[in-house]
Design an enzyme around this catalytic site. Structure first.
Site, short mmCIF file in Angstrom:
data_model
loop_
_atom_site.label_atom_id
_atom_site.label_comp_id
_atom_site.label_asym_id
_atom_site.label_seq_id
_atom_site.Cartn_x
_atom_site.Cartn_y
_atom_site.Cartn_z
N TRP B 106 38.15 22.96 87.28
CA TRP B 106 36.81 23.10 86.71
C TRP B 106 36.20 21.75 86.35
O TRP B 106 35.01 21.52 86.57
CB TRP B 106 36.82 24.04 85.51
CG TRP B 106 37.14 25.45 85.90
CD1 TRP B 106 38.26 26.16 85.58
CD2 TRP B 106 36.34 26.31 86.74
NE1 TRP B 106 38.21 27.40 86.15
CE2 TRP B 106 37.05 27.53 86.87
CE3 TRP B 106 35.12 26.17 87.37
CZ2 TRP B 106 36.56 28.60 87.62
CZ3 TRP B 106 34.63 27.23 88.12
CH2 TRP B 106 35.35 28.43 88.24
N ASP B 174 33.33 21.43 77.88
CA ASP B 174 33.41 22.82 78.30
C ASP B 174 34.46 23.47 77.41
O ASP B 174 35.64 23.13 77.49
CB ASP B 174 33.82 22.86 79.78
CG ASP B 174 33.92 24.27 80.32
OD1 ASP B 174 33.86 25.24 79.53
OD2 ASP B 174 34.06 24.40 81.56
N LYS B 198 35.36 35.00 77.96
CA LYS B 198 36.75 34.81 77.59
C LYS B 198 36.95 35.22 76.12
O LYS B 198 37.54 36.26 75.85
CB LYS B 198 37.19 33.38 77.85
CG LYS B 198 37.22 33.10 79.37
CD LYS B 198 37.06 31.67 79.73
CE LYS B 198 36.66 31.44 81.16
NZ LYS B 198 37.64 31.83 82.18
#
Lengths: 368, 368
Positions: B106, B174, B198
């Site tokens: 990511w 992030d 999440k």
């Protein structure tokens, strides 16, 4: 107690869909999970997204050479994505042109946003009479990248009575507030888009239907999530899609199919709209500000002949408040135009329209 | 029957939240509407979005000079929005630089996307050992526009043990897979972002927390929905926000607050992770591929010492399948790295971790 919700979007959803979503909330299809909890790449979610697309294809009669994409960001993000992807943007080359037809606030916003990337030419507008009609379709220029219209105008309550002839220029339409309200020949378009929150499901999912040959033309600096080719290549799963919204869309489409699809919906929607317009046209107290030939099936603004203005004065405020007390909610006109407005999306039963008319008749009498 | 869902996101949600959402599906707060049906500008929705923001501010201790924005498009859209808004892009001026630390797939994607708009310099990477550790924090260049890290790496299961010192350079993180899993000092950051799917709610809503002085620097050609200033000016309602996702986030935050917030969560999450890492470290059959100092609380990949590889071989496939039969689902490692992985987000009870360990002990025995 459930109300009759005349909101322009987000808007009323079919009660059986909501009841099913509630029943399946903690365990759907025997998976022991909510759709909100599922990995989007799991075998549990795959049939959900596939069903939503298959039903959309079936009910809308989408030709095989069109892709169905599930995107986020609403219609407004399409205002950027359409010019970025279809605008023929090339490094060093002069900006291309595209035709925009201005039929309300949303089509104006679409053109303004597109102006960042190309020459968005407003070739016709109905602004002169407060967007109360759809103008004669202008001819596109032969080198236009595309031709953009807003098929149904949610705020002002107009609808294109027929599609413009654009020849080889791809016709692009915002169909957010009329998707699946009646049959639509997708083959006439290069691309259509619709935010889900009117006739399809919850806000946060946008459906884009695009002819394959128009995909893959975005310049290299386009943000990844604004490129149609990425959605097409990854089956709308470049990153996590809005899974729950896609699930609800699937449930709405199942409900719609069981009722007979867009043909049956068109019949019901005409019944509802005819009833309401007939009431307005025969009333000495309320009237429609929209030209007859351009009237929307979905969104019906109305004003009182007493104040006869788009402003929200004492009368309008009282109308909205008294209606609400009767379980008829969200009848205020858009904050930018005032007056009142009733939206009759697919999920609004004819009983809701009748209840509204009954209330209006009573209101009218009490004011005289 | 409910399962224990170890998915990395979308992932398990608190059962009481799902049950409440189901109970309120057709009529929330006595409005006679579903949250999905509410006009986002209505008095019915206002308290819902305000509550979500207020709880987030309270639980995360967000300073007053930070704005909370509700955005669509997931973490991946932030990969574009961060450089567009914070990258100091000016017409005619040379591209600015920004520090990126590569700690997994990511963070690499974030840097690649940023490279469209500036010089995204990867000043440290743990690629040499398959991202199994967090590298020593590199110093930023004095003229960096910002410094980007992925605080918790969902796929490889690492977490920054402490925050890098970046001086005057805004630290951007992030925090998708660790938000609210333990206390976090927001004042250390210029901006943090988290996809909801999440620890917060359903996919389709992204929370951005940004220091006020960093807002308003996007170049004029930035798509409207990719500009933080527009979200800040319009209270995340420039267009229809993902209302239902924001509502679920509010319910999750209420649940979290009742349990004691991030402090209580950190205690529980450490208990869960400690239990599982202790099992792995003592097992002769399974092991963690992640360096001890860099281990995630939320996502714990593991491999078998038999195959001892990231590939998904016969053993891994059998493990995942047999676990699923026991109601322990979504244990496959990420498709790009293989192996197995268990995610223990806030909503995963310690009983789930114990059940997984019990299954693994049995599996281990049956293989010997």
């Amino acid at each position: 107690m459930r109300v009759y919700n005349f909101a322009p979007g987000p808007s009323t959803l079919p009660l059986p869909v909501l009841e099913r979503a509630a029943a399946e909330m903690t365990d759907v299809n025997g998976t022991g999970q909510s759709v909100m909890e599922m990995s989007h790449r799991s075998g549990a979610f795959k049939p959900i997204i596939e069903k939503a697309e298959a039903l959309l294809r079936e009910l809308m009669g989408i030709p095989a050479n069109y892709r169905v994409l599930f995107v986020q960001g609403g219609g407004s993000l399409q205002f950027s994505m359409v010019p970025l992807n279809l605008g023929g943007i090339e490094p060093g080359a002069p900006k291309k042109k595209a035709t925009y037809v201005e039929t309300g606030i949303w089509s104006k916003k679409a053109a303004e946003e597109a102006s960042k990337y190309l020459d968005a030419v407003t070739r016709a507008s109905s602004k002169d009479r407060a967007y109360s009609y759809i103008p004669v379709a202008p001819a596109p220029a032969p080198d236009d990248a595309y031709y953009h219209i807003t098929l149904n105008n949610t705020i002002v309550g107009t609808k294109w009575p027929s599609l413009p002839e654009t020849g080889a220029i791809p016709l692009v339409a915002d169909i957010s507030s009329c998707i699946l309200s009646e049959p639509l020949d997708i083959s006439r378009f290069g691309l259509v888009y619709a935010g889900a929150q009117k006739n399809l499901g919850p806000a946060g999912t946008t459906v884009v239907i695009v002819r394959e040959d128009l995909i893959g033309r975005a310049p290299s600096w386009t943000p990844a999530l604004l490129r149609y080719d990425i959605y097409a290549a990854e089956g709308s799963m470049y990153n996590t899609p809005p899974c729950y919204g896609i699930y609800i869309i699937g449930l709405v489409l199942e409900w719609l199919k069981a009722l007979g699809g867009p043909v049956a919906m068109a019949k019901l929607n005409h019944e509802k709209a005819d009833l309401f317009y007939a009431y307005l046209d025969n009333s000495s107290f309320f009237r429609s500000p929209v030209e007859k030939s351009s009237r929307s099936l979905m969104n019906i603004p109305f004003v009182s002949t007493i104040t006869d203005s788009g402003h929200r004065g004492e009368l309008e405020t009282r109308f909205v408040k008294e209606a609400e007390a009767q379980g008829l909610v969200n009848l205020a006109g858009h904050r930018l135009v005032g007056g009142m407005r009733a939206s009759f999306y697919n999920a609004m039963p004819i009983e809701g329209v009748k209840a509204l008319i009954a209330f209006m008749e009573k209101f009218e009498k009490s004011e005289k």
